[in-house]
Structures are given as C-alpha cells and as structure tokens.
Enzyme design. Structure first.
Site, PDB file in Angstrom:
ATOM      1  N   LYS A 205      55.031 123.124  11.913  1.00 57.53           N
ATOM      2  CA  LYS A 205      54.671 124.534  12.069  1.00 57.53           C
ATOM      3  C   LYS A 205      53.630 124.691  13.180  1.00 57.53           C
ATOM      4  O   LYS A 205      53.753 125.534  14.046  1.00 57.53           O
ATOM      5  CB  LYS A 205      54.135 125.048  10.738  1.00 57.53           C
ATOM      6  CG  LYS A 205      53.696 126.486  10.741  1.00 57.53           C
ATOM      7  CD  LYS A 205      53.285 126.902   9.343  1.00 57.53           C
ATOM      8  CE  LYS A 205      52.484 128.182   9.356  1.00 57.53           C
ATOM      9  NZ  LYS A 205      52.016 128.554   8.020  1.00 57.53           N
ATOM     10  N   GLU A 211      50.373 112.848  13.008  1.00 63.01           N
ATOM     11  CA  GLU A 211      51.460 111.929  12.623  1.00 63.01           C
ATOM     12  C   GLU A 211      52.758 112.312  13.336  1.00 63.01           C
ATOM     13  O   GLU A 211      53.479 111.463  13.875  1.00 63.01           O
ATOM     14  CB  GLU A 211      51.708 111.983  11.109  1.00 63.01           C
ATOM     15  CG  GLU A 211      50.592 111.405  10.253  1.00 63.01           C
ATOM     16  CD  GLU A 211      49.568 112.442   9.860  1.00 63.01           C
ATOM     17  OE1 GLU A 211      49.407 113.448  10.589  1.00 63.01           O
ATOM     18  OE2 GLU A 211      48.909 112.247   8.825  1.00 63.01           O
ATOM     19  N   GLY A 266      53.767 125.892   4.955  1.00 60.15           N
ATOM     20  CA  GLY A 266      54.569 124.684   5.150  1.00 60.15           C
ATOM     21  C   GLY A 266      55.304 124.263   3.889  1.00 60.15           C
ATOM     22  O   GLY A 266      56.498 123.958   3.904  1.00 60.15           O
ATOM     23  N   ARG A 267      54.600 124.272   2.759  1.00 59.97           N
ATOM     24  CA  ARG A 267      55.214 123.787   1.504  1.00 59.97           C
ATOM     25  C   ARG A 267      56.191 124.785   0.906  1.00 59.97           C
ATOM     26  O   ARG A 267      56.785 124.517  -0.136  1.00 59.97           O
ATOM     27  CB  ARG A 267      54.114 123.407   0.512  1.00 59.97           C
ATOM     28  CG  ARG A 267      53.068 124.485   0.252  1.00 59.97           C
ATOM     29  CD  ARG A 267      51.860 123.912  -0.486  1.00 59.97           C
ATOM     30  NE  ARG A 267      50.778 124.872  -0.660  1.00 59.97           N
ATOM     31  CZ  ARG A 267      49.820 125.105   0.216  1.00 59.97           C
ATOM     32  NH1 ARG A 267      49.801 124.464   1.364  1.00 59.97           N
ATOM     33  NH2 ARG A 267      48.864 125.992  -0.032  1.00 59.97           N
ATOM     34  N   GLU A 352      48.698 121.021  -3.506  1.00 57.21           N
ATOM     35  CA  GLU A 352      48.122 121.596  -2.295  1.00 57.21           C
ATOM     36  C   GLU A 352      47.918 123.105  -2.498  1.00 57.21           C
ATOM     37  O   GLU A 352      47.006 123.693  -1.940  1.00 57.21           O
ATOM     38  CB  GLU A 352      49.012 121.319  -1.065  1.00 57.21           C
ATOM     39  CG  GLU A 352      48.265 121.484   0.247  1.00 57.21           C
ATOM     40  CD  GLU A 352      49.061 121.053   1.472  1.00 57.21           C
ATOM     41  OE1 GLU A 352      50.052 121.717   1.811  1.00 57.21           O
ATOM     42  OE2 GLU A 352      48.682 120.047   2.116  1.00 57.21           O
ATOM     43  N   HIS A 383      60.948 102.343 -18.513  1.00 51.45           N
ATOM     44  CA  HIS A 383      60.585 100.928 -18.582  1.00 51.45           C
ATOM     45  C   HIS A 383      59.334 100.663 -17.763  1.00 51.45           C
ATOM     46  O   HIS A 383      59.052  99.529 -17.390  1.00 51.45           O
ATOM     47  CB  HIS A 383      61.759 100.081 -18.093  1.00 51.45           C
ATOM     48  CG  HIS A 383      62.991 100.337 -18.909  1.00 51.45           C
ATOM     49  ND1 HIS A 383      63.283  99.645 -20.060  1.00 51.45           N
ATOM     50  CD2 HIS A 383      63.959 101.283 -18.782  1.00 51.45           C
ATOM     51  CE1 HIS A 383      64.405 100.119 -20.579  1.00 51.45           C
ATOM     52  NE2 HIS A 383      64.830 101.126 -19.825  1.00 51.45           N
ATOM     53  N   LYS A 490      41.372 114.983   8.498  1.00 48.94           N
ATOM     54  CA  LYS A 490      41.987 114.920   9.830  1.00 48.94           C
ATOM     55  C   LYS A 490      40.888 114.809  10.897  1.00 48.94           C
ATOM     56  O   LYS A 490      40.993 114.036  11.842  1.00 48.94           O
ATOM     57  CB  LYS A 490      42.800 116.188  10.105  1.00 48.94           C
ATOM     58  CG  LYS A 490      44.012 116.383   9.206  1.00 48.94           C
ATOM     59  CD  LYS A 490      44.789 117.601   9.686  1.00 48.94           C
ATOM     60  CE  LYS A 490      45.756 118.112   8.654  1.00 48.94           C
ATOM     61  NZ  LYS A 490      46.368 119.388   8.991  1.00 48.94           N
TER      62      LYS A 490
HETATM   63  O1  F6P Z   1      47.947 118.373   6.081  1.00 45.17           O
HETATM   64  C1  F6P Z   1      48.507 119.362   5.310  1.00 45.17           C
HETATM   65  C2  F6P Z   1      49.437 120.188   6.089  1.00 45.17           C
HETATM   66  O2  F6P Z   1      48.708 121.122   6.775  1.00 45.17           O
HETATM   67  C3  F6P Z   1      50.464 120.818   5.162  1.00 45.17           C
HETATM   68  O3  F6P Z   1      50.027 121.991   4.607  1.00 45.17           O
HETATM   69  C4  F6P Z   1      51.655 120.952   6.051  1.00 45.17           C
HETATM   70  O4  F6P Z   1      52.829 121.118   5.323  1.00 45.17           O
HETATM   71  C5  F6P Z   1      51.588 119.652   6.800  1.00 45.17           C
HETATM   72  O5  F6P Z   1      50.210 119.440   7.027  1.00 45.17           O
HETATM   73  C6  F6P Z   1      52.345 119.619   8.090  1.00 45.17           C
HETATM   74  O6  F6P Z   1      51.926 120.600   8.976  1.00 45.17           O
HETATM   75  P1  F6P Z   1      52.772 120.981  10.255  1.00 45.17           P
HETATM   76  O7  F6P Z   1      54.078 121.497   9.796  1.00 45.17           O
HETATM   77  O8  F6P Z   1      51.968 122.012  10.985  1.00 45.17           O
HETATM   78  O9  F6P Z   1      52.938 119.723  11.072  1.00 45.17           O
END
Ligand code: F6P
Length: 523
Positions: A205, A211, A266-267, A352, A383, A490
């Site tokens: 987003k 990452e 995002g979620r 979250e 198990h 972060k």
């Molecule tokens: O670190 C949490 C977060 O901000 C989430 O809320 C989000 O889904 C994820 O990182 C990824 O964010 P983006 O879609 O901006 O890469």
C-alpha cells in the site's frame, strides 16, 4: 475507572459473572433441552453453533445490552457511510465498498467508480494471463506469479489462494508468496522457476515497506542476471499500491500498477487489487463470488437483530471471556489443510486491529482488549497443544472450523468426527477419580460449519471475522484501524542496520543491544 467499566451494562455483567462462577455447561444443557437449537445460527454458507459457551440467556441479554450501550449500530452506520472513524489517521474505513455492488457508495464521497474501474482492470489482466496473452520479455507465456508483500499485502491473498486451491481456473499460473526480508524466503520461492516465465506482483500500500522493497530489488537482480537489463524487464512486474510514484521508481509501467486507497487498511485489503494473486489463481468470476459472499455477510451484519447477528455474537462472547473470565488467548482450529493459513491471517486482523491500550481519546484503558490469537489445523494440533487446552491451567476458548462438504469421503468424515470430538471433550471433561487423567471440562468453544470451502463461503467467513473485530473495537472504545505500535520497531531497525554493517557509533543504545551488536557486527 473508565466510562466503560463504570457503565451500567458492564457492571451488570460483572455482577452476573459472579453468579455464573459455578455454572457448568452440562447444567446449562440439562436445564434447556432446546439449547443446541436455540444457540445456533444459520446464515448463508455458515452455521455457528455457540451452545458450548459459558453463557445463559441472561448472559446473552446483558452482552447485547453492552453492544447497544456502545452504539454498535451507530458505529456500523458511520463505517458504511464513510465517516473518518479511523480518527488517529483521519481516514474513512471503506473496505466494505470493495465488495459492494451499490451504484453509489457512500453518498457524499462515492468511491464506486474507482472500485469498479480497478475490478475491470484486474479482470482484463487475469483473463490475459489465463489465455496466455500475458508474456515475459522473450514472449513466452507467464506460468508462475510470485507475490512480494508483507502483512496485509501477503496474509490475505496467501491464505485465500491456498484455501481455494481446488478452484483454480484453467490456464491459471502457479502462485508463490514471499514476505520475509530473509533472502531464504525469496530463494526458496524462486527454486525451479524460470525467469522468462515468471511475473512478480509487488504489493505494498505504501511502497515504503523495507521487506517488500528489498525483495523486489532482489527479484529484479535475479531477472537481470538471467534476462539482461532493458525495458522488457517491465513485463515481469506488476504492482498494487496507493503510491504510484513508488511503483514507478521500481520501473513498473503505469498500466501495470493497480490501485489501493487510504480508506482501505492493509489487513482489510484482500477484496481490492491486493487480491490479484488470488484472482490470477481462481479467475475473476470466482473472485467476484468471494466478494458476493462478503457482501451477504455485510447485509446480515447491518440488518440482523444484535442477538441473532453472527459477528456480534462472536464479538460479545470474546469480550465475555477476555474481560470477565480473564482469558488471554483464543485458539482457532480449522479442520482442513486448505484453511491452514487462516490462524495466521486472523492474527494480523485481530491483534493488529485491537491490540491497543488507550481508548479513542488516548486515555489508558482499565480492561483487557485483544487476546492472543493462535492456532493450527486439526488434527495435527491434537497431537501437539490440545493437551494444554484440555488439562492446562489457562482458559482458552476455541473456534473450530469444519466443512460439511463430504467430497473427501471417509477420511473427511474422520476429520469432522475429530473436530466434534474435541469440542465435546473440552465441554464434557472426564470426571474420573484419578487426578492425572481427569479433564475438568467446561472449556468453551464455537463450532463454525462451512457448507463447503468455496469462494462465496470464504468471503462470508472472512467478513464474519472482520465485523467481529469491528464490534469488539467499538465496545472497547479503541481505534481498530491504526497500527502505530509497529512503527517504532521499523525506525529502530533502520538505525541499527548501518551499525551492524559498518560498526561505528553505538551511543544512545541500551546495554543489551550494544552487546549484541558487538557480537554480531561484521560477521
Ligand atoms: O507493519 C505493519 C504494516 O503496516 C501492516 O499494517 C501492513 O499490512 C503491512 O505493514 C504492509 O504494509 P504495506 O502494504 O504498505 O507494504
């Protein structure tokens, strides 16, 4: 004391909890032969059996009064109306518009033209992929798609693609998901893939997530080292983002950039173009069916009376255990390998969203909010950790998810039998004399029966939990739609990385981090 814990509905529940101290599930069933029927709710593709909860009629009446007191109805209207209920970020919360078929949504700020245009672009892209018209730099057909994203840009499409893998469309590419900044994740996904036939969907987003950007850059290098540099490399990328400039700087062509918006968290974004990998796997018609399922659940949530409202009931029962029994976690047990990733998906959705310690006005709360959500697919979980569910000291309410569809024959029947057996055993316990063997029982669970694991049912299931989370947030008086807690980590990681790589100034760091850096630096 907060307004919530001082409120009449809360106090009535606290008093009622004392009365329920000696309640047993067996007694509740004995007292009401109709309990199993009365405490179950059928909607769409889902049956919710909530009869094995430590709640009698009075409990449910008082919990519904709590929902009324919190104005769940009013907040729901405000969400659907596009009010900026995500106040700390000044944003509307309109993931519900993503699955809407309304012509205007909401009135005043109509997002439907944007939503429809995005769906149309997705459809064309997916259809191109399925008929072999989506090709790489050498003109070969794309056979593999790697989604690079994390959090909401990964967990939803990853979970749903696996859940619906039996619904793959003819001609669809194979899907792979990469989230971790650990290169091992991308390396494993790329094993056996041919650069000429691989497409990367970079989903972010913000397009600032370390990452994702790191993995996208590594993916680009992987392509370059095998296909050479040049403009044609753009044929191996698509992006989903609200930050077009960010995507452009990675070299993604504008017609390959699918939109996201600040009014979708995002979620909550699997319904948007973030669901592109899923759509590539199952086709746009099936994707639409998932949207339809969610839309049905939205309608149920908006109109069903609170006491017969599935998301509301799940939310109220969770609050009952978390705030009045001290439960600190809930376990989610899908009995079906295809839904294996559902607990991980719910972890982000629930923790979250509601892992918050101050109310909407910024005052610390004096009640518990989001419990830990955990789980794994049954029967392997039996198990592993079910021992603790049956005989441990903690009260852990459980969500069992089973599928009625019996295409798996006798093995599927065994799966269902195990789920029902676990739920029953948690409730019944075993009153044998031997304390080592005795199970206390009275451990609550919901059983959620899905007619089948198909797009429509999955849409209903996801929306069910989304609205459950929303109702909890309303009652806890917290903002379920921001996530400031993840920002600090972060920031700190950004400052530590150069110190780890190059050494240098460790001033200002705590003694533990300093010592660990000294040990790990330059390796
Ligand atoms: O670190 C949490 C977060 O901000 C989430 O809320 C989000 O889904 C994820 O990182 C990824 O964010 P983006 O879609 O901006 O890469």
């Amino acid at each position: 004391m907060s307004a919530l814990t001082e409120s009449p509905a809360w106090r009535a529940l606290a008093a009622h909890r004392r009365k329920m101290a000696s309640a047993s599930l067996r007694d509740l069933f004995a007292a009401d032969p109709e309990r199993a029927r009365r405490c179950s709710l059928d909607f769409g593709e889902i049956l919710l059996d909530y009869s094995k909860h430590l709640a009698d009629e009075e409990t449910l009446r008082l919990l519904v009064a709590l929902a009324e007191q919190a104005d769940v109805r009013g907040w729901t209207r405000r969400m659907f109306a596009g009010d900026p209920i995500n106040a700390s970020e000044g944003r509307a919360v309109l993931h519900v518009a993503l699955r809407s078929d309304a012509s205007v949504f909401p009135e005043g700020r109509d997002v439907m033209p944007l939503v429809r245009a995005a769906r149309e672009r997705m459809r064309r892209f997916v259809e191109d992929a399925h008929r072999g018209a989506l090709t790489g730099a050498s003109g070969e057909r794309i056979t593999d798609v790697v989604n690079i994203g994390i959090g909401g840009s990964d967990l939803g499409p990853r979970m749903a693609t696996r859940a619906l893998r039996r619904h793959r469309a003819p001609g669809s590419p194979r899907l792979h998901f990469v989230a971790n900044i650990d290169p091992a994740d991308l390396d494993a996904a790329l094993e056996g893939l041919a650069p000429a036939t691989t497409l990367f969907v970079v989903a972010s987003k913000t397009f600032t997530t370390a990452e994702t950007l790191d993995n996208a850059a590594r993916a680009r290098r992987w392509l370059e080292s095998r296909l050479g540099t040049g403009a044609a490399l753009g044929r191996h990328f698509a992006a989903v983002t609200a930050n077009e400039a960010g995507a452009a700087s990675l070299g993604v062509a504008p017609e390959r950039v699918f939109p996201m918006w600040d009014w979708v968290g995002g979620r909550y974004s699997v319904w948007s173009a973030v669901g592109l990998p899923l759509a590539l796997s199952i086709g746009m018609d099936r994707f639409d069916e998932m949207l339809e399922g969610a839309r049905d659940m939205d309608a149920h949530f908006r109109t069903a009376p609170l006491e017969r409202n599935m998301p509301v009931l799940l939310a109220l029962l969770e609050i009952w255990y978390v705030d009045f029994f001290g439960a600190q976690s809930r376990v989610v047990l899908p009995y079906g390998e295809d839904l294996r990733d559902f607990p991980a998906y719910l972890q982000q959705l629930e923790m979250e969203s509601n892992g918050k310690r101050v109310d909407r006005a910024g005052r610390p709360v004096d009640y518990a909010t989001a419990p830990v959500v955990w789980g794994a697919s049954g029967t392997p979980s039996q198990h592993s950790f079910h021992q603790m569910l049956h005989q441990g000291t903690a009260l852990v309410p459980a969500d069992f998810i089973v599928f009625a569809d019996r295409r798996g024959g006798a093995s599927h029947a065994a799966l269902v039998a195990n789920a029902l057996a676990q739920s029953a055993a948690l409730m019944e316990g075993d009153r044998t004399e031997d304390p080592q063997r005795a199970l206390p029982g009275d451990r609550p669970s919901s059983v959620i029966v899905l007619e089948r694991l198909a797009p429509e049912a999955l849409g209903q299931l996801i929306a069910l939990y989304e609205h459950k989370v929303f109702v909890e947030g309303v009652i806890w008086n917290i903002n379920s739609f921001d996530q400031w807690g993840v920002e600090m980590g972060k920031r700190v990681a950004r400052t530590l990385l150069p110190r780890l790589l190059e050494g240098g100034d460790a001033a200002g760091l705590d003694a533990s981090t300093r010592a660990l850096l000294a040990r790990l630096r330059g390796r």
